[in-house]
Design an enzyme around this catalytic site. Structure first.
Site, PDB file in Angstrom:
ATOM      1  CB  THR A 201      47.621  55.060  70.297  1.00 15.16           C
ATOM      2  OG1 THR A 201      46.295  54.369  70.803  1.00 15.16           O
ATOM      3  CG2 THR A 201      48.950  54.384  70.206  1.00 15.16           C
TER       4      THR A 201
ATOM      5  CG  ASP B 166      40.156  53.436  63.842  1.00 20.54           C
ATOM      6  OD1 ASP B 166      39.946  52.750  64.497  1.00 20.54           O
ATOM      7  OD2 ASP B 166      39.529  53.841  62.801  1.00 20.54           O
TER       8      ASP B 166
ATOM      9  CB  SER C  44      39.852  40.648  79.318  1.00 21.63           C
ATOM     10  OG  SER C  44      38.971  39.920  79.217  1.00 21.63           O
TER      11      SER C  44
ATOM     12  CE1 TYR D  74      33.447  45.729  76.698  1.00 19.04           C
ATOM     13  CE2 TYR D  74      32.560  44.512  78.564  1.00 19.04           C
ATOM     14  CZ  TYR D  74      33.523  45.289  78.175  1.00 19.04           C
ATOM     15  OH  TYR D  74      34.698  45.708  78.906  1.00 19.04           O
TER      16      TYR D  74
ATOM     17  CE  LYS E 267      36.648  44.251  76.846  1.00 21.04           C
ATOM     18  NZ  LYS E 267      38.119  44.801  76.379  1.00 21.04           N
TER      19      LYS E 267
ATOM     20  CB  THR F 217      36.029  54.833  83.369  1.00 21.05           C
ATOM     21  OG1 THR F 217      35.058  53.626  82.817  1.00 21.05           O
ATOM     22  CG2 THR F 217      37.175  54.315  84.424  1.00 21.05           C
TER      23      THR F 217
END
Length: 272
Positions: A32, A56, A134, A148, A152, A183
């Protein structure tokens, strides 16, 4: 034996890397993304083995519909990888209500809705594996990532509880807890608050700690994830990267020492 894997956030980063690794070895993948064009290369290369779905994850009804479509298309869903998410950078005081809500919607609620959606499928099958992306920041914290961190931490509490609830149905739950990786999580995928000058020193200290060695090589995670998926007895928690476990261990040792130093007062508060 080939498995059917449903993975969110497959347009880039870990999601795309892991999706392609699964396809390369012959698994069926439901991938997705918000922008389906980001999956064109995988579709062209792997054909019928991949089902690309626009999604979404914040849309609960769409999450349930996507799981239903995946089940109808491939006949089963062996593994759900809840990978979609992003980082919100900024101090807690700087964070607007909308920024905080959007962070929780994607990182926590999207994961919750998809977990709920896949459970009837996996219960009917008598087996399944839900893998939640996570972070080491679900166990320890860093400044300027407060919301953030909170998202998590919420994922950790939800998933540990879920693991206990569904074990009897033959369903496993695992939390993947990476340290930093190279990343675009902190780049194009990130969101930023409007900076207050009062927190310039906090931001500067945070940036100073981001040495190149801290960030792992994303491609190096693939083998660990494949082994997790293939495990007959997968762990509840799996660290990725060489810094995650030592950092958590050091932090928890400090917490244990503080708890011990206050244990007499804590026990007295029980009242009997």
């Amino acid at each position: 034996m080939a498995k059917t894997i449903f993975i969110t956030g497959a347009s880039r980063g870990f999601g795309k890397l892991w999706a392609e690794a699964l396809l390369q070895r012959g698994d069926k993948v439901v991938a997705t993304a918000r922008d389906l064009s980001t999956l064109d290369d995988l579709v062209n290369k792997y054909g019928d083995n991949i089902l690309p779905l626009q999604l979404d994850v914040n849309d609960r009804a769409a999450d349930f519909a996507a799981i239903s479509k995946a089940k109808e298309h491939f006949g089963s869903i062996d593994v759900l990888i809840n990978n979609a998410g992003y980082g919100l950078f900024g101090s807690i005081e700087e964070t607007t209500e909308q920024e905080a809500r959007e962070q929780m919607e994607t990182n926590f609620f999207g994961l919750l809705w998809l977990s709920q959606a896949v459970l009837p499928v996996m219960r009917e099958q008598g087996q399944g594996h839900i893998i939640q992306l996570s972070s080491v920041l679900g166990l320890v914290t860093l400044p300027v990532l407060g919301i953030y961190n909170a998202s998590k931490f919420a994922v950790e509490g939800l998933s540990e509880t879920l693991a206990a609830e569904v074990k009897g149905f033959g369903i496993n739950v695992s939390l993947i807890e990476p340290n930093g990786f190279a990343t675009d999580w902190a780049g194009a995928s990130a969101a930023q608050t409007t900076a207050m000058p009062e927190y310039d020193a906090v931001r500067a200290a945070f940036q100073a700690g981001l040495t190149d060695d801290i960030f792992g090589v994303p491609e190096a995670t693939t083998d660990a994830v494949l082994k997790l998926i293939d495990s007959e007895n997968p762990p509840l928690r799996l660290f990725l990267g060489k810094y995650a476990q030592p950092w958590v261990k050091q932090t928890y040792e400090g917490r244990a020492a503080e708890w011990d130093s206050w244990s007499e007062i804590a026990n007295a508060a029980h009242g009997k």
